[in-house]
Design an enzyme around this catalytic site. Sequence first.
Site, PDB file in Angstrom:
ATOM      1  N   SER A 130       2.326 106.180  18.635  1.00  0.00           N
ATOM      2  CA  SER A 130       2.804 105.597  17.395  1.00  0.00           C
ATOM      3  C   SER A 130       1.848 104.560  16.804  1.00  0.00           C
ATOM      4  O   SER A 130       1.916 104.261  15.625  1.00  0.00           O
ATOM      5  CB  SER A 130       4.165 104.928  17.616  1.00  0.00           C
ATOM      6  N   SER A 187       1.714 105.207  23.327  1.00  0.00           N
ATOM      7  CA  SER A 187       1.342 104.814  21.962  1.00  0.00           C
ATOM      8  C   SER A 187       0.143 103.888  21.830  1.00  0.00           C
ATOM      9  O   SER A 187      -0.309 103.633  20.712  1.00  0.00           O
ATOM     10  CB  SER A 187       2.537 104.188  21.254  1.00  0.00           C
ATOM     11  N   LYS A 244       0.053  95.337  15.520  1.00  0.00           N
ATOM     12  CA  LYS A 244       0.970  96.439  15.199  1.00  0.00           C
ATOM     13  C   LYS A 244       2.256  95.878  14.599  1.00  0.00           C
ATOM     14  O   LYS A 244       2.775  94.854  15.066  1.00  0.00           O
ATOM     15  CB  LYS A 244       1.260  97.229  16.479  1.00  0.00           C
TER      16      LYS A 244
END
Length: 504
Positions: free
Chosen positions: A155, A179, A80
């Site tokens: 997210s 997330s 990420k």
Amino acid sequence: MDDLVRMSATELADALTNGQVSSVEVTQAHLDRIAAVDGAVHAFLHVCDDEALATAREVDRARSAGEDLHPLAGVPVAVKDVVVTHGVPTTAGSRILEGWVPPYDATLVTRIKHARLPILGKTNMDEFAMGSSTEHSGYGDTHNPWDLDRIPGGSGGGSAAAVGAYEAPLAIGTDTGGSIRQPAAVTGTVGAKPTYGSVSRYGLIALASSLDQAGPVTRTVLDAAWLHELIGGHDPLDSTSLTDPVPDLVGAARQGATGDLSGMRVGVVTELGGEGYQPGVLARFSEALELLTAAGAEVVEVSCPHFEYALAAYYLILPAEASSNLARFDGMRYGLRIEPSAGPVTAERVMAATRGQGFGDEVKRRIILGTYALSAGYYDAYYGSAQQVRTLVQRDFSAAYAKADVLVSPTAPTTAFRLGEKLDDPMAMYLNDVATIPANLAGVPGISVPAGLGDDGLPVGFQVLAPVRADDRLYRVGAALEAALESGWGGPLLAQAPELEVAR
Ligand code: GLN
């Protein structure tokens, strides 16, 4: 040999160890897959072809030289973009960090590199990890591989979509309020948030420091256990890092996969279900409970009365911490710098121009909210009360864990919604996290495992929560459910995942 991109990380690791395939072949297969489908999915913000292949060649060389290697050596991973990577652009999904190339690695990246997993690239995310759909990214939407018109969660939608679209067998996410778990739920993948402090936060671009935690996103529970063990454990560079060793997660996943849950007390949280949850989500949840009972678990009902206020408390604590953490993006230190078009170029005016242009609407909304909640005169009423609620949520957990070894709920109230559907309604967006947020407020670990498909044919997630430091229980229960549902990606449950073979 099966199509390399459809194999689990554990299968790839075995094939690599047995010399049936090389890491260069495995890595190239995933890079080819990214080239073929990421135009449609947009899971990646940056792909590291050369670096990934260089690591793969190095692993192949080491293996043929007979060196001792980590079991996952040579299995590629996606990271990420909120995790800093030396020499590789890192933006946290924000235009304010466009062009920033970190001079150091996050501790979890150091561990990945030390174990020699090729890093495929950096995945898309909501700006600074604020959101539940990845639509708040400064670099465009990520699309859910099950239906390209739908959100991949957020997210960490990029990491979940990459794994779901077979672009990566493993990915790293971060979870401040859900997330990792919510994107896993809506993409039919597995995502775990470790106990707070058990995976180093050094080198994570901070959203809310008391809530943030990095963890694995994978297609099987066993794969998640391997990656979690790899990145976990004490780090002197993180002052909140626990000194305990990581529990035996791989062993727990293997034990769970035998399908025996006798002696496990599973608590269903009354407050996480019912109104606001889609019928299909609740139906898959009840069926999963029956399977756990059949596996020998004892299912009990537990009440956590303060969970009702968890979302409200979170949306004061998170903006408060975020407003402080994001103060460092001032146009002086990293990334974007905008000078005012007219008038004097003072530090304050550069900061205002840079932050005005560099931050998106959701980030500005939370900075304003957080600054307000922390201001003199309002601090006790807002931030102070929220911290009191946080303590009450922690007490609810303690009381519940006296009656149950793990707690369970649906991971998210709905399956993946359409892109654009909730973008203009922040409250509707925030409500996606009702079931995941309590764990972050209390620091307890949680996992989302696939529980089948909802009435709309889209994936549903089943959440398991455990007491602090008992992350192994997540893997035991998660693997038992996966075995009972045959929900591994080779099994019938997810065989319906779309092919996405054509580059669009
Ligand atoms: N969706 C939640 C939020 O917007 C969770 C974010 C996260 O876990 N990073 O804050």
